[in-house]
Design a protein around this motif. Sequence first.
Motif, short mmCIF file in Angstrom:
data_model
loop_
_atom_site.label_atom_id
_atom_site.label_comp_id
_atom_site.label_asym_id
_atom_site.label_seq_id
_atom_site.Cartn_x
_atom_site.Cartn_y
_atom_site.Cartn_z
N GLY A 177 -6.61 -35.83 -30.47
CA GLY A 177 -7.04 -34.53 -29.93
C GLY A 177 -5.97 -33.72 -29.20
N LYS A 178 -4.71 -33.96 -29.49
CA LYS A 178 -3.63 -33.20 -28.83
C LYS A 178 -3.69 -31.72 -29.15
CE LYS A 178 -0.53 -35.72 -30.89
NZ LYS A 178 -1.41 -36.76 -31.38
N THR A 179 -3.80 -31.40 -30.43
CA THR A 179 -3.78 -29.99 -30.83
C THR A 179 -5.03 -29.27 -30.31
OG1 THR A 179 -2.51 -30.65 -32.77
CG2 THR A 179 -3.45 -28.45 -32.80
N THR A 180 -6.17 -29.93 -30.40
CA THR A 180 -7.41 -29.37 -29.85
C THR A 180 -7.23 -29.08 -28.35
OG1 THR A 180 -8.62 -30.76 -31.42
CG2 THR A 180 -9.90 -29.76 -29.67
N THR A 181 -6.66 -30.03 -27.66
CA THR A 181 -6.44 -29.88 -26.21
C THR A 181 -5.47 -28.73 -25.92
OG1 THR A 181 -6.80 -32.25 -25.91
CG2 THR A 181 -5.66 -31.11 -24.13
N THR A 182 -4.38 -28.67 -26.67
CA THR A 182 -3.39 -27.60 -26.46
C THR A 182 -4.03 -26.23 -26.66
OG1 THR A 182 -1.71 -29.08 -27.37
CG2 THR A 182 -1.09 -26.76 -27.13
N ALA A 183 -4.80 -26.08 -27.74
CA ALA A 183 -5.43 -24.80 -28.04
C ALA A 183 -6.40 -24.41 -26.91
CB ALA A 183 -6.19 -24.90 -29.37
N ASN A 184 -7.15 -25.37 -26.42
CA ASN A 184 -8.15 -25.06 -25.39
C ASN A 184 -7.54 -24.81 -24.02
OD1 ASN A 184 -11.04 -25.13 -26.40
ND2 ASN A 184 -10.11 -26.89 -27.43
N ILE A 185 -6.53 -25.60 -23.66
CA ILE A 185 -5.88 -25.38 -22.37
C ILE A 185 -5.18 -24.03 -22.36
CG2 ILE A 185 -3.97 -26.13 -20.89
CD1 ILE A 185 -4.71 -28.99 -21.39
N SER A 186 -4.47 -23.71 -23.43
CA SER A 186 -3.75 -22.43 -23.41
C SER A 186 -4.73 -21.25 -23.41
CB SER A 186 -2.72 -22.31 -24.54
OG SER A 186 -3.02 -23.08 -25.64
N THR A 187 -5.79 -21.35 -24.21
CA THR A 187 -6.79 -20.28 -24.21
C THR A 187 -7.46 -20.17 -22.83
OG1 THR A 187 -7.20 -20.66 -26.55
CG2 THR A 187 -8.85 -19.38 -25.38
N GLY A 188 -7.79 -21.31 -22.26
CA GLY A 188 -8.46 -21.33 -20.95
C GLY A 188 -7.61 -20.70 -19.86
N LEU A 189 -6.32 -21.02 -19.87
CA LEU A 189 -5.42 -20.43 -18.87
C LEU A 189 -5.34 -18.92 -19.06
CD1 LEU A 189 -2.60 -23.15 -18.88
CD2 LEU A 189 -3.99 -22.52 -16.89
N ALA A 190 -5.33 -18.50 -20.33
CA ALA A 190 -5.30 -17.06 -20.61
C ALA A 190 -6.59 -16.39 -20.14
CB ALA A 190 -5.07 -16.82 -22.09
N MET A 191 -7.71 -17.10 -20.29
CA MET A 191 -9.00 -16.55 -19.84
C MET A 191 -9.00 -16.31 -18.33
SD MET A 191 -11.43 -18.98 -22.19
CE MET A 191 -13.08 -18.45 -21.83
N LEU A 192 -8.17 -17.10 -17.61
CA LEU A 192 -8.07 -16.90 -16.16
C LEU A 192 -7.05 -15.82 -15.81
CD1 LEU A 192 -8.09 -20.59 -14.80
CD2 LEU A 192 -9.99 -18.98 -14.92
N GLY A 193 -6.53 -15.16 -16.86
CA GLY A 193 -5.61 -14.06 -16.61
C GLY A 193 -4.14 -14.45 -16.56
N LYS A 194 -3.85 -15.73 -16.82
CA LYS A 194 -2.45 -16.16 -16.81
C LYS A 194 -1.76 -15.73 -18.09
CE LYS A 194 -3.45 -18.69 -13.16
NZ LYS A 194 -3.10 -18.22 -11.83
#
Lengths: 265, 91
Positions: free
Chosen positions: A15-32
């Motif tokens: 699940g590395k790629t799944t995790t990478t996609a979600n963490i990066s999207t999530g951080l962007a959702m917080l405005g980062k």
Amino acid sequence: MGISIVVTSGKGGVGKTTTTANISTGLAMLGKKVVAIDADTGLRNLDLHLGLENRIVYNLVDVVEGVCRLKQALIKDKRYENLYLLPTAQTRDKTAVKPEQMEKLVNELKEEFDYIVIDCPAGIEHGFENAVAGADMAVVVTTPEVSAVRDADRIIGKLEAKGLDNHQLIINRIKYEMTKKGEMLNIDDMTDILAIKLLGIVPEDEKIVISTNRGEPVITDEGAKAGQAYKNIVRRITGEEVPFIDFEDENTGFFSALKKFFFKK
Amino acid sequence: MDLLKMFGKEPPSKDIAKERLKLILIHDRANVSPQFLELVKGDIIKIISDYAEIDEKGLEIKFTKSGEKGCEVPALVANIPIKKMKEISKY
Ligand SMILES: Nc1ncnc2c1ncn2[C@@H]1O[C@H](COP(=O)(O)OP(=O)(O)OP(=O)(O)O)[C@@H](O)[C@H]1O
Ligand SMILES: [Mg+2]
């Protein structure tokens, strides 16, 4: 100066790629301001998880070889304008990039982005060396299986040998029905064995398959349990203290607390 | 008598998994190769031989864990069969 995070595991398919996609999207959702880098040269997948596969022109190898400028290879996300992808080459192999080149590139990106999230390939060879080269922090993904835990331990040893001391664990694909029966390693078993800080727990969730089909990370799905888990992970990365919800006991979990609240007696 | 066994129940598989992992990780972390163990074995024979006549073929050395359940530590365990003690001069 931004923070670079490598997502790694040792064993493939956890699940590395799944995790990478979600963490990066999530951080962007917080405005980062975020860039996700695919370091899995030859087996690129991060573009598919983010639904950006049709927009790729240049890639990481082109940048390193001077074919294009770094800016030209960055692809803007469809949904979040502060999220970018740096894809890699599909038709080259991992030796096309050297760790020093990767480190330089990540340092350059740190000047402009808040977070750089790097998707590491499976294994402990050249691809791993590249992916961790410029990282400030490592996220180790494992599943509740003996082989995945063993490989995670190997990776933790490698990270420590490199002085990458900020490494935290994500346990992916937990099936609560099985842990309840004692037929699957539980959270305590794994943190006990691996002795590293826990960053998050992601349940087995069919919604992940559906969202990957669509090219939309599950974190954007409000109703998905796995999406909720990734949201908590992202908040912890930004330094917030988020309690671990004990999914294991359905009667004390957040959702059931809510249910009890609404359906009292 | 083990109650679980009496009712024909095996221990939950995750406990077996945990035990197996603990042991295998001790090996992985220590990175003990057979060569390493052979080297240690050779040196043990050298040192003990000053004090006792030992059965070199029967000498066994392995890497494992010891200590209380829950706080086990890696341990080198050696079994050194002694044929005869040597006369040791008193200091
Ligand atoms: N929590 C989960 N619930 C259900 N399916 C999952 C979950 N996590 C991952 N998967 C599925 O597991 C598969 C492998 O995931 P992914 O590609 O992220 O792993 P990986 O570690 O990047 O693999 P590789 O080592 O090949 O790069 C995917 O098909 C994904 O949909
Ligand atoms: Mg992958």
